[in-house]
Design an enzyme around this catalytic site. Structure first.
Site, PDB file in Angstrom:
ATOM      1  N   GLY A 133       3.892 101.863  15.432  1.00 23.08           N
ATOM      2  CA  GLY A 133       3.032 101.622  14.275  1.00 23.08           C
ATOM      3  C   GLY A 133       2.858 102.811  13.351  1.00 23.08           C
ATOM      4  O   GLY A 133       1.742 103.132  12.930  1.00 23.08           O
ATOM      5  N   TYR A 186      -3.513 106.226  11.490  1.00 22.64           N
ATOM      6  CA  TYR A 186      -3.914 106.793  12.773  1.00 22.64           C
ATOM      7  C   TYR A 186      -2.710 107.137  13.642  1.00 22.64           C
ATOM      8  O   TYR A 186      -2.743 108.115  14.397  1.00 22.64           O
ATOM      9  CB  TYR A 186      -4.861 105.834  13.495  1.00 22.64           C
ATOM     10  CG  TYR A 186      -6.273 105.901  12.955  1.00 22.64           C
ATOM     11  CD1 TYR A 186      -6.906 107.131  12.794  1.00 22.64           C
ATOM     12  CD2 TYR A 186      -6.985 104.751  12.618  1.00 22.64           C
ATOM     13  CE1 TYR A 186      -8.200 107.212  12.300  1.00 22.64           C
ATOM     14  CE2 TYR A 186      -8.277 104.821  12.129  1.00 22.64           C
ATOM     15  CZ  TYR A 186      -8.886 106.055  11.973  1.00 22.64           C
ATOM     16  OH  TYR A 186     -10.163 106.136  11.480  1.00 22.64           O
ATOM     17  N   LEU A 243      -0.909  99.477  15.614  1.00 18.27           N
ATOM     18  CA  LEU A 243      -0.436  98.516  14.622  1.00 18.27           C
ATOM     19  C   LEU A 243      -1.299  97.274  14.607  1.00 18.27           C
ATOM     20  O   LEU A 243      -1.912  96.900  15.613  1.00 18.27           O
ATOM     21  CB  LEU A 243       1.022  98.151  14.881  1.00 18.27           C
ATOM     22  CG  LEU A 243       1.387  97.457  16.184  1.00 18.27           C
ATOM     23  CD1 LEU A 243       1.512  95.956  16.002  1.00 18.27           C
ATOM     24  CD2 LEU A 243       2.698  98.019  16.706  1.00 18.27           C
ATOM     25  N   TYR A 269     -11.460  98.023  16.252  1.00 19.10           N
ATOM     26  CA  TYR A 269     -12.477  98.204  15.212  1.00 19.10           C
ATOM     27  C   TYR A 269     -13.725  97.411  15.576  1.00 19.10           C
ATOM     28  O   TYR A 269     -13.627  96.317  16.141  1.00 19.10           O
ATOM     29  CB  TYR A 269     -11.904  97.757  13.854  1.00 19.10           C
ATOM     30  CG  TYR A 269     -12.843  97.999  12.692  1.00 19.10           C
ATOM     31  CD1 TYR A 269     -13.419  99.252  12.509  1.00 19.10           C
ATOM     32  CD2 TYR A 269     -13.160  96.975  11.812  1.00 19.10           C
ATOM     33  CE1 TYR A 269     -14.300  99.472  11.454  1.00 19.10           C
ATOM     34  CE2 TYR A 269     -14.029  97.189  10.751  1.00 19.10           C
ATOM     35  CZ  TYR A 269     -14.601  98.442  10.590  1.00 19.10           C
ATOM     36  OH  TYR A 269     -15.478  98.655   9.564  1.00 19.10           O
ATOM     37  N   TYR A 312     -13.835  91.643   6.974  1.00 18.26           N
ATOM     38  CA  TYR A 312     -12.754  91.862   7.937  1.00 18.26           C
ATOM     39  C   TYR A 312     -12.358  90.496   8.476  1.00 18.26           C
ATOM     40  O   TYR A 312     -12.699  90.114   9.590  1.00 18.26           O
ATOM     41  CB  TYR A 312     -13.237  92.791   9.049  1.00 18.26           C
ATOM     42  CG  TYR A 312     -12.145  93.429   9.877  1.00 18.26           C
ATOM     43  CD1 TYR A 312     -11.366  94.466   9.366  1.00 18.26           C
ATOM     44  CD2 TYR A 312     -11.907  93.021  11.185  1.00 18.26           C
ATOM     45  CE1 TYR A 312     -10.380  95.078  10.132  1.00 18.26           C
ATOM     46  CE2 TYR A 312     -10.924  93.629  11.963  1.00 18.26           C
ATOM     47  CZ  TYR A 312     -10.162  94.651  11.430  1.00 18.26           C
ATOM     48  OH  TYR A 312      -9.192  95.251  12.201  1.00 18.26           O
ATOM     49  N   LEU A 343     -10.782 104.545   7.928  1.00 17.81           N
ATOM     50  CA  LEU A 343      -9.821 105.519   7.395  1.00 17.81           C
ATOM     51  C   LEU A 343      -9.055 104.848   6.269  1.00 17.81           C
ATOM     52  O   LEU A 343      -8.637 103.700   6.388  1.00 17.81           O
ATOM     53  CB  LEU A 343      -8.854 105.941   8.514  1.00 17.81           C
ATOM     54  CG  LEU A 343      -7.683 106.840   8.091  1.00 17.81           C
ATOM     55  CD1 LEU A 343      -8.169 108.273   7.878  1.00 17.81           C
ATOM     56  CD2 LEU A 343      -6.583 106.818   9.155  1.00 17.81           C
ATOM     57  N   SER A 376      -6.162 104.183   5.258  1.00 16.91           N
ATOM     58  CA  SER A 376      -4.734 104.032   5.563  1.00 16.91           C
ATOM     59  C   SER A 376      -4.150 102.955   4.665  1.00 16.91           C
ATOM     60  O   SER A 376      -4.876 102.263   3.948  1.00 16.91           O
ATOM     61  CB  SER A 376      -4.566 103.612   7.019  1.00 16.91           C
ATOM     62  OG  SER A 376      -5.137 102.329   7.192  1.00 16.91           O
ATOM     63  N   ARG A 377      -2.837 102.807   4.759  1.00 26.11           N
ATOM     64  CA  ARG A 377      -2.180 101.754   3.998  1.00 26.11           C
ATOM     65  C   ARG A 377      -2.722 100.367   4.392  1.00 26.11           C
ATOM     66  O   ARG A 377      -3.048  99.543   3.549  1.00 26.11           O
ATOM     67  CB  ARG A 377      -0.678 101.827   4.265  1.00 26.11           C
ATOM     68  CG  ARG A 377       0.120 100.936   3.373  1.00 26.11           C
ATOM     69  CD  ARG A 377       1.574 100.905   3.836  1.00 26.11           C
ATOM     70  NE  ARG A 377       2.286  99.901   3.079  1.00 26.11           N
ATOM     71  CZ  ARG A 377       3.084 100.166   2.062  1.00 26.11           C
ATOM     72  NH1 ARG A 377       3.283 101.407   1.685  1.00 26.11           N
ATOM     73  NH2 ARG A 377       3.688  99.202   1.415  1.00 26.11           N
TER      74      ARG A 377
HETATM   75  P1  NAD Z   1      -1.317 101.912   9.142  1.00 29.24           P
HETATM   76  O1  NAD Z   1      -0.898 101.128   7.973  1.00 29.24           O
HETATM   77  O2  NAD Z   1      -0.993 103.372   9.160  1.00 29.24           O
HETATM   78  O3  NAD Z   1      -0.745 101.321  10.504  1.00 29.24           O
HETATM   79  C1  NAD Z   1      -0.449  99.972  10.732  1.00 29.24           C
HETATM   80  C2  NAD Z   1       1.015  99.914  11.072  1.00 29.24           C
HETATM   81  O4  NAD Z   1       1.353  98.656  11.650  1.00 29.24           O
HETATM   82  C3  NAD Z   1       1.929 100.066   9.854  1.00 29.24           C
HETATM   83  O5  NAD Z   1       2.794 101.175  10.048  1.00 29.24           O
HETATM   84  C4  NAD Z   1       2.725  98.769   9.836  1.00 29.24           C
HETATM   85  O6  NAD Z   1       4.043  98.964   9.402  1.00 29.24           O
HETATM   86  C5  NAD Z   1       2.682  98.389  11.303  1.00 29.24           C
HETATM   87  N1  NAD Z   1       2.975  96.982  11.601  1.00 29.24           N
HETATM   88  C6  NAD Z   1       2.444  95.865  11.037  1.00 29.24           C
HETATM   89  N2  NAD Z   1       2.988  94.763  11.585  1.00 29.24           N
HETATM   90  C7  NAD Z   1       3.878  95.192  12.529  1.00 29.24           C
HETATM   91  C8  NAD Z   1       4.757  94.529  13.427  1.00 29.24           C
HETATM   92  N3  NAD Z   1       4.836  93.200  13.470  1.00 29.24           N
HETATM   93  N4  NAD Z   1       5.531  95.273  14.245  1.00 29.24           N
HETATM   94  C9  NAD Z   1       5.472  96.629  14.209  1.00 29.24           C
HETATM   95  N5  NAD Z   1       4.659  97.308  13.382  1.00 29.24           N
HETATM   96  C10 NAD Z   1       3.867  96.600  12.547  1.00 29.24           C
HETATM   97  O7  NAD Z   1      -2.888 101.680   9.269  1.00 29.24           O
HETATM   98  P2  NAD Z   1      -3.983 102.155  10.336  1.00 29.24           P
HETATM   99  O8  NAD Z   1      -5.272 101.793   9.705  1.00 29.24           O
HETATM  100  O9  NAD Z   1      -3.761 103.541  10.762  1.00 29.24           O
HETATM  101  O10 NAD Z   1      -3.766 101.161  11.557  1.00 29.24           O
HETATM  102  C11 NAD Z   1      -3.468 101.569  12.876  1.00 29.24           C
HETATM  103  C12 NAD Z   1      -4.406 100.882  13.851  1.00 29.24           C
HETATM  104  O11 NAD Z   1      -5.726 101.389  13.654  1.00 29.24           O
HETATM  105  C13 NAD Z   1      -4.510  99.371  13.671  1.00 29.24           C
HETATM  106  O12 NAD Z   1      -4.603  98.745  14.939  1.00 29.24           O
HETATM  107  C14 NAD Z   1      -5.821  99.218  12.935  1.00 29.24           C
HETATM  108  O13 NAD Z   1      -6.410  97.947  13.108  1.00 29.24           O
HETATM  109  C15 NAD Z   1      -6.620 100.306  13.623  1.00 29.24           C
HETATM  110  N6  NAD Z   1      -7.869 100.696  12.945  1.00 29.24           N
HETATM  111  C16 NAD Z   1      -7.860 101.118  11.648  1.00 29.24           C
HETATM  112  C17 NAD Z   1      -9.051 101.464  11.013  1.00 29.24           C
HETATM  113  C18 NAD Z   1      -9.067 101.941   9.585  1.00 29.24           C
HETATM  114  O14 NAD Z   1     -10.125 102.018   8.969  1.00 29.24           O
HETATM  115  N7  NAD Z   1      -7.932 102.295   9.020  1.00 29.24           N
HETATM  116  C19 NAD Z   1     -10.271 101.392  11.730  1.00 29.24           C
HETATM  117  C20 NAD Z   1     -10.250 100.977  13.056  1.00 29.24           C
HETATM  118  C21 NAD Z   1      -9.047 100.621  13.653  1.00 29.24           C
END
Ligand code: NAD
Length: 286
Positions: free
Chosen positions: A9, A16, A121, A172, A182, A220, A222-223
């Site tokens: 991911g 993250y 991811l 989350y 959400y 965060l 993030s994308r």
């Molecule tokens: P991110 O965009 O950096 O990461 C998500 C990644 O998932 C991306 O690189 C995307 O290409 C990949 N992805 C999506 N579908 C996929 C698939 N079918 N197979 C393989 N890869 C796939 O964003 P992030 O926010 O860093 O997310 C990482 C984790 O952190 C996620 O589980 C997200 O729910 C969790 N999270 C994020 C936040 C926040 O505020 N950003 C808060 C709590 C939890």
């Protein structure tokens, strides 16, 4: 020998997964990455052209080294599961062996074993829709990409994770408290992920002597988070209401992941660890 980590991911240097990789690399781990197939090209090109060099800098001044990037689509377990339109899609046609089972096989072939598996991811095609307006397909897609993807990764990687190894996913708070916005079944998917963390901690602990934990991270930019649409509001809310009134940096989550993956956390499994400036502990905003 140093530990070897597979982080699923990462597609840029904002999320993250990237921060966790850096913390693991700073602690001496070798880094393997699984990148979503449609994002692979641009990620590898950016890496090669040095676009991430500034954010590759580790505390000792060296650059994080990514030993290998594997194409991955975690919604497909094996080639037989891939529908024809995906197989022939031009964003997929250029890559091979990107189903979960095949990636685990490739990692085994290339390196033999790993010590740390990170699931960073999630995907929910209808995340911006309220749950009440979410379609069955949208809901199931969220669960498939965001929850079952962890079950599947653990299933296929567990046999090549060394005993004493650790696995970590990211969740989350919307799983347990109402976070309007959400949507699309993403809150349900995170609830499943947290429940599975406990059951899988038991099963993988008994069978493979590996630990399973999840980090409940604060917001965060993030994308993925920008795609949800309400991230700035949620960050402001946390700044105003959390016990610690500071913006959360991805590194703070990365460092906890490094701790959880290390022998320092050898008795922690089945846990949801909050890394959110304490916001989860508040009952009311003040
Ligand atoms: P991110 O965009 O950096 O990461 C998500 C990644 O998932 C991306 O690189 C995307 O290409 C990949 N992805 C999506 N579908 C996929 C698939 N079918 N197979 C393989 N890869 C796939 O964003 P992030 O926010 O860093 O997310 C990482 C984790 O952190 C996620 O589980 C997200 O729910 C969790 N999270 C994020 C936040 C926040 O505020 N950003 C808060 C709590 C939890």
């Amino acid at each position: 020998r140093g530990k070897r980590a597979f982080i699923a991911g990462i597609a840029d240097d904002n999320g993250y997964g990237w921060a966790i990789s850096k913390s693991l690399a700073a602690a001496g781990a070798e880094i393997l990455v699984g990148t979503w197939v449609p994002a692979l090209n641009i990620f590898e090109t950016s890496l090669r052209r040095g676009k991430f060099d500034e954010s590759r800098v580790l505390p000792d001044g060296s650059l994080m080294k990514i030993t290998k990037v594997y194409p991955l689509d975690a919604v497909y377990d094996c080639p037989e599961d891939v529908p024809e339109d995906v197989k022939t899609n031009k964003r997929y046609a250029g890559s091979t062996k990107w189903t979960v089972k095949e990636v685990a096989e490739s990692v085994k072939e290339d390196f033999g074993s790993i010590d740390i598996l990170i699931h960073s991811l999630a995907n929910g095609p209808e995340v911006s829709k309220p749950l009440l307006e979410t379609s069955r397909n949208g809901y199931l897609a969220a669960i498939s990409a965001s929850s079952y993807s962890f079950v599947s990764l653990l299933k296929y990687f567990a046999p090549i994770i060394n005993p004493g190894g650790a696995t970590i996913s990211l969740t989350y708070i919307a799983s347990e408290k109402i976070i309007p916005g959400y949507g699309g079944g993403m809150s349900s998917a995170k609830a499943a992920l947290e429940s599975d963390t406990q059951v899988l901690a038991f099963e993988a602990g008994r069978k493979h002597k590996i630990r399973v934990n999840t980090i409940s991270a604060g917001p965060l930019r993030s994308r993925a988070a920008k795609a949800i649409g309400f991230i700035d509001m949620i960050i402001d809310y946390s700044l105003e209401n959390a016990p610690l009134q500071k913006e959360l940096s991805a590194d703070e989550v990365g460092n906890v992941a490094a701790f959880l993956a290390s022998p320092l956390a050898s008795a922690i499994t089945g846990a949801v660890v909050y890394v959110d400036n304490g916001l989860n502990a508040m009952g009311v905003g003040v």
